[in-house]
Design a protein around this motif. Structure first.
Motif, PDB file in Angstrom:
ATOM      1  N   UNK A   1       0.849  -1.181   0.000  1.00 47.72           N
ATOM      2  CA  UNK A   1       0.000   0.000   0.000  1.00 47.72           C
ATOM      3  C   UNK A   1       0.886   1.234   0.000  1.00 47.72           C
ATOM      4  N   UNK A   2       0.659   2.099  -0.980  1.00 48.43           N
ATOM      5  CA  UNK A   2       1.364   3.375  -1.056  1.00 48.43           C
ATOM      6  C   UNK A   2       0.375   4.455  -0.652  1.00 48.43           C
ATOM      7  N   UNK A   3       0.696   5.170   0.417  1.00 50.50           N
ATOM      8  CA  UNK A   3      -0.160   6.266   0.859  1.00 50.50           C
ATOM      9  C   UNK A   3       0.281   7.551   0.172  1.00 50.50           C
ATOM     10  N   UNK A   4      -0.694   8.335  -0.255  1.00 52.81           N
ATOM     11  CA  UNK A   4      -0.424   9.645  -0.836  1.00 52.81           C
ATOM     12  C   UNK A   4      -1.246  10.695  -0.108  1.00 52.81           C
ATOM     13  N   UNK A   5      -0.672  11.887  -0.028  1.00 53.39           N
ATOM     14  CA  UNK A   5      -1.303  12.975   0.708  1.00 53.39           C
ATOM     15  C   UNK A   5      -1.242  14.255  -0.109  1.00 53.39           C
ATOM     16  N   UNK A   6      -2.291  15.056  -0.024  1.00 49.83           N
ATOM     17  CA  UNK A   6      -2.312  16.368  -0.648  1.00 49.83           C
ATOM     18  C   UNK A   6      -1.064  17.144  -0.212  1.00 49.83           C
ATOM     19  N   UNK A   7      -0.429  17.835  -1.150  1.00 47.49           N
ATOM     20  CA  UNK A   7       0.846  18.509  -0.876  1.00 47.49           C
ATOM     21  C   UNK A   7       0.772  19.563   0.221  1.00 47.49           C
ATOM     22  N   UNK A   8      -0.326  20.307   0.289  1.00 46.24           N
ATOM     23  CA  UNK A   8      -0.472  21.317   1.339  1.00 46.24           C
ATOM     24  C   UNK A   8      -0.577  20.649   2.709  1.00 46.24           C
ATOM     25  N   UNK A   9      -1.358  19.590   2.773  1.00 44.32           N
ATOM     26  CA  UNK A   9      -1.509  18.833   4.023  1.00 44.32           C
ATOM     27  C   UNK A   9      -0.162  18.238   4.426  1.00 44.32           C
ATOM     28  N   UNK A  10       0.541  17.663   3.452  1.00 44.85           N
ATOM     29  CA  UNK A  10       1.846  17.058   3.721  1.00 44.85           C
ATOM     30  C   UNK A  10       2.824  18.097   4.249  1.00 44.85           C
ATOM     31  N   UNK A  11       2.876  19.256   3.634  1.00 43.93           N
ATOM     32  CA  UNK A  11       3.773  20.336   4.075  1.00 43.93           C
ATOM     33  C   UNK A  11       3.492  20.681   5.540  1.00 43.93           C
ATOM     34  N   UNK A  12       2.217  20.848   5.876  1.00 36.54           N
ATOM     35  CA  UNK A  12       1.835  21.197   7.253  1.00 36.54           C
ATOM     36  C   UNK A  12       2.230  20.097   8.239  1.00 36.54           C
ATOM     37  N   UNK A  13       2.020  18.841   7.862  1.00 44.89           N
ATOM     38  CA  UNK A  13       2.391  17.733   8.752  1.00 44.89           C
ATOM     39  C   UNK A  13       3.894  17.719   9.006  1.00 44.89           C
ATOM     40  N   UNK A  14       4.685  17.932   7.965  1.00 52.44           N
ATOM     41  CA  UNK A  14       6.143  17.899   8.114  1.00 52.44           C
ATOM     42  C   UNK A  14       6.649  19.106   8.894  1.00 52.44           C
ATOM     43  N   UNK A  15       5.992  20.253   8.728  1.00 53.61           N
ATOM     44  CA  UNK A  15       6.333  21.433   9.531  1.00 53.61           C
ATOM     45  C   UNK A  15       6.110  21.150  11.020  1.00 53.61           C
ATOM     46  N   UNK A  16       4.975  20.508  11.342  1.00 54.99           N
ATOM     47  CA  UNK A  16       4.662  20.168  12.731  1.00 54.99           C
ATOM     48  C   UNK A  16       5.699  19.224  13.327  1.00 54.99           C
ATOM     49  N   UNK A  17       6.327  18.408  12.492  1.00 53.39           N
ATOM     50  CA  UNK A  17       7.382  17.501  12.949  1.00 53.39           C
ATOM     51  C   UNK A  17       8.710  18.228  13.183  1.00 53.39           C
ATOM     52  N   UNK A  18       8.776  19.467  12.743  1.00 48.68           N
ATOM     53  CA  UNK A  18      10.009  20.229  12.911  1.00 48.68           C
ATOM     54  C   UNK A  18      11.044  19.977  11.826  1.00 48.68           C
TER      55      UNK A  18
END
Length: 172
Positions: free
Chosen positions: A95-112
């Motif tokens: 299974x390959x998960x894909x995420x909307x780029x804006x959502x992905x950017x926000x998630x990675x920002x939250x991770x620092x």
């Protein structure tokens, strides 16, 4: 020796929800969640630190050696952002998960994550790097791409994988 339970590889760009999906599927199915990033750290399955990419450099051979017996038994949810080095024979479903780029950017920002690391990962998602890697590495019929941008999509994915795991039967 035939496995009594399936092995599922959950892959995708960092931040697409792999670990959350695996934790939820594991709790409903009893499959074991093998988070490769944590195993690499805890079992020293790496060859050092990569300053440019701000991560450990995994030793793919050591990782595969460490997982061989567990995957032979079956019942594993393998969670990692790369996939082309795992033997195809290990998996019944990829299974390959894909995420909307804006959502992905926000998630990675939250991770620092650093700006460069965020940009690299979002670029990877835009270019479908992991989808291509999975498609090139495994049989077409076992590779499935699922969207993972919203809580509703996550719930649907958990339900879909739970049903699939419960209905799985070993091939003869």
């Amino acid at each position: 020796m035939a496995r009594r339970a399936p092995n599922i590889l959950i892959t995708g760009t960092p931040g697409t929800g792999k670990s959350t999906l695996c934790e939820n599927v594991a709790s409903t199915t009893g499959l074991r969640h093998l988070e490769i990033g944590k195993l690499v750290k805890s079992q020293q399955l790496h060859s050092g630190w990569d300053d440019e990419f701000d991560c450990l450099v995994i030793d793919e051979e050591k990782v595969c050696d460490a997982l061989e017996d567990q995957t032979a038994e079956g019942g594993c949810l393998v969670d990692y952002h790369g996939c082309d080095f795992f033997p195809e024979r290990w998996f019944d479903l990829v299974v390959v998960l894909q995420t909307d780029n804006t959502v992905l950017w926000e998630r990675l920002e939250k991770r620092g994550y650093s700006r460069k690391k965020i940009q690299d990962n979002v670029q990877c998602e835009i270019m479908h790097v992991i989808v291509e890697e999975a498609s090139d590495s495994y049989r077409e019929e076992i590779v499935h791409v699922l969207q993972s941008s919203t809580p509703e999509e996550m719930e649907e994915n958990v339900e879909r994988l739970t049903q699939w795991a419960r209905s799985w039967r070993p091939s003869s």
